[in-house]
Design a protein around this motif. Structure first.
Motif, PDB file in Angstrom:
ATOM      1  N   ASN A   6     -12.767  -1.021   5.066  1.00 13.05           N
ATOM      2  CA  ASN A   6     -12.144  -0.596   3.813  1.00 13.05           C
ATOM      3  C   ASN A   6     -12.970  -1.192   2.671  1.00 13.05           C
ATOM      4  OD1 ASN A   6      -9.323  -1.833   1.951  1.00 13.05           O
ATOM      5  ND2 ASN A   6     -10.212   0.196   1.813  1.00 13.05           N
ATOM      6  N   ASN A  31      -9.147  -3.579  -0.372  1.00  9.11           N
ATOM      7  CA  ASN A  31      -7.850  -4.124  -0.754  1.00  9.11           C
ATOM      8  C   ASN A  31      -7.611  -5.234   0.265  1.00  9.11           C
ATOM      9  OD1 ASN A  31      -5.205  -4.673  -1.283  1.00  9.11           O
ATOM     10  ND2 ASN A  31      -4.399  -2.649  -0.793  1.00  9.11           N
ATOM     11  N   ASP A  61     -11.745   3.643   5.549  1.00 10.55           N
ATOM     12  CA  ASP A  61     -10.679   3.879   4.571  1.00 10.55           C
ATOM     13  C   ASP A  61     -11.319   3.806   3.187  1.00 10.55           C
ATOM     14  OD1 ASP A  61      -8.573   3.679   2.773  1.00 10.55           O
ATOM     15  OD2 ASP A  61      -7.382   2.328   4.019  1.00 10.55           O
ATOM     16  N   ILE A 114       0.318  12.217  -0.708  1.00 12.12           N
ATOM     17  CA  ILE A 114      -0.692  13.056  -0.053  1.00 12.12           C
ATOM     18  C   ILE A 114      -1.863  12.151   0.351  1.00 12.12           C
ATOM     19  CG2 ILE A 114      -2.421  14.894  -0.407  1.00 12.12           C
ATOM     20  CD1 ILE A 114       0.346  16.088  -0.216  1.00 12.12           C
TER      21      ILE A 114
HETATM   22  N1  PMP Z   1      -5.428   2.137   2.353  1.00  8.19           N
HETATM   23  C1  PMP Z   1      -5.482   1.145   1.462  1.00  8.19           C
HETATM   24  C2  PMP Z   1      -6.546   0.143   1.583  1.00  8.19           C
HETATM   25  C3  PMP Z   1      -4.537   1.063   0.438  1.00  8.19           C
HETATM   26  O1  PMP Z   1      -4.607   0.058  -0.434  1.00  8.19           O
HETATM   27  C4  PMP Z   1      -3.532   2.025   0.355  1.00  8.19           C
HETATM   28  C5  PMP Z   1      -2.542   1.865  -0.763  1.00  8.19           C
HETATM   29  N2  PMP Z   1      -1.282   2.111  -0.517  1.00  8.19           N
HETATM   30  C6  PMP Z   1      -3.511   3.052   1.318  1.00  8.19           C
HETATM   31  C7  PMP Z   1      -4.475   3.079   2.299  1.00  8.19           C
HETATM   32  C8  PMP Z   1      -2.478   4.121   1.370  1.00  8.19           C
HETATM   33  O2  PMP Z   1      -2.257   4.790   0.197  1.00  8.19           O
HETATM   34  P1  PMP Z   1      -1.362   6.112   0.150  1.00  8.19           P
HETATM   35  O3  PMP Z   1      -0.503   6.112   1.366  1.00  8.19           O
HETATM   36  O4  PMP Z   1      -0.620   6.047  -1.119  1.00  8.19           O
HETATM   37  O5  PMP Z   1      -2.328   7.265   0.184  1.00  8.19           O
END
Ligand code: PMP
Ligand code: GLU
Length: 395
Positions: free
Chosen positions: A172, A176, A204, A247
């Motif tokens: 990722n 995050n 991701d 989405i």
């Molecule tokens: N991956 C990461 C790293 C995130 O920070 C988030 C935030 N919620 C998501 C996936 C999923 O986001 P969402 O389900 O709103 O598309």
């Protein structure tokens, strides 16, 4: 009564990020002046042309089930963005649209992972990865990183974590909770490992459009030989301020995998909401200037929060390259007034100064608390002032 809960449910922890934002909203509704550094979601309204598209879709009477994997228009729009933004060619049938990127990951893990399979993740990681893997019966294998290396994983450590049960590496970037963008050299090393050990890479890329300092994003699937091995996950939540629309999507050339994930979706949620899909089509096909406008504001906020952190004695954070999180190292204050870890620190900040931030523990680091700077400049200044006061009061 027989045991009420399944083992799976009994062991599942609630999402720490969502728990903090719920708590902050509750306090706000009681009239408490809370500074919310909790949930990672843009504070901007969804751009007007996107909201308009949702309304028009309703008025056209598009209130019926759509194909499970998403409308042809949306899958085409996603494929078009991959091509225009990154030169990546996907056919619409190689794309599955789900109810948020979180749901995409959930479907993917269930389609991919056998009981006892392993998937490698890098700490600090997003809170939901290990929980979702365990829910699918798999084992998250956590590779630690060092803050001195800006949380960039060491390829040697990654390789020594690979076993015969390793199915995939999940990354990722921008990350995050750290905001760090992985250097191209690391991506190349990971690609070599994926090839050598015959692994999939789940990338991701939900923060791909939120990069600062002129940095450019390169999807993992663009690395030589990696398109077939990569499952890319993304969605409009962060880029277009559309968190509530729910989405998200995955893209992969492995049709069997996309089909299996679609079957799982067909037996659970069916299609994502029709109105939200229409809004996402407009987000992707319509004018993109709001994306840059919001990104530039996030960059200013990143600069502001880093300046505030720099003038705060005893705390520090790596400089985020992207996303909208500062990962604040608070270990200097541990051992004072019962503060011993990230949870007690977050609790202290909330109780003493009404500052809501997310403890680092559920992200795999007890040394940190996470501050989302997807909030106004005044809030950032006020919140950091309160954190400084709270820490000074510890003596
Ligand atoms: N991956 C990461 C790293 C995130 O920070 C988030 C935030 N919620 C998501 C996936 C999923 O986001 P969402 O389900 O709103 O598309
Ligand atoms: N991804 C965001 C966060 O980390 C939103 C909440 C969630 O889905 O975890 O805060």
């Amino acid at each position: 009564m027989k045991s009420l809960l399944s083992q799976r449910a009994a062991h599942l922890k609630p999402s720490a990020t969502l728990a903090i934002s719920t708590k902050a909203s509750e306090l706000k509704s009681q009239g408490v002046d809370v500074v919310g550094f909790g949930a990672g979601e843009p504070d901007f309204p969804t751009p007007a042309h996107i909201r308009e598209a949702a309304k028009k879709s309703l008025d056209r009477g598009e209130t019926f089930y759509t194909p499970v994997a998403g409308t042809p228009q949306l899958r085409k729009a996603i494929a078009a963005r991959f091509l225009v933004d990154y030169g990546l060619e996907y056919k619409p049938e190689q794309i599955l649209v789900s109810c948020g990127a979180k749901h995409s990951l959930y479907n993917l893990f269930h389609a991919l992972l056998e009981e006892g399979d392993e998937m490698i993740i890098f700490a600090p990681y997003w809170v939901s990865y290990p929980e979702m893997m365990e829910l699918a019966g798999a084992k998250p294998v956590i590779v630690e990183t060092s803050e001195d290396d800006r949380f960039v994983p060491d390829p040697g450590r990654v390789e020594s974590s690979i076993t015969s049960r390793t199915k995939a590496i999940l990354l990722n970037s921008p990350s995050n909770p750290t905001g760090v963008l992985y250097p191209q050299s690391l991506l190349e090393e990971l690609a070599k490992l994926a090839e050598k050990h015959d692994l999939l890479v789940i990338s991701d890329e939900i923060y791909d459009k939120l990069l600062y300092d002129g940095l450019k994003f390169a999807p993992f699937a663009t690395l030589p030989g990696m398109k077939e091995r990569t499952v890319t996950v993304n969605g409009p939540s962060k880029t277009y301020a559309m968190t509530g629309f729910r989405i998200g999507w995955l893209a992969s050339t492995q049709l069997a995998l996309v089909k299996a994930a679609t079957n799982i979706q067909s037996q659970s949620t069916s299609n994502p909401t029709s109105t939200a899909q229409a809004a996402a089509v407009e987000a992707l096909n319509g004018p993109q200037d709001e994306v840059e406008r919001m990104r530039a504001i996030f960059e200013k906020r990143r600069d502001l929060i880093m300046a505030e952190i720099d003038k705060s004695e005893g705390m520090f954070s790596v400089r985020p390259d992207g996303a909208f999180y500062a990962f604040l190292n608070m270990t200097q204050f541990y051992g004072k007034k019962g503060i011993s870890d990230s949870a007690t620190m977050a609790q202290y900040l909330l109780e003493s100064r009404n500052v809501a931030c997310v403890p680092g523990g559920p992200f795999g680091s007890e040394d940190h608390v996470r501050l989302s700077f997807a909030t106004g400049e005044e809030t950032i200044r006020k919140g950091m002032e309160r954190i400084r006061e709270a820490c000074q009061a510890l003596g």
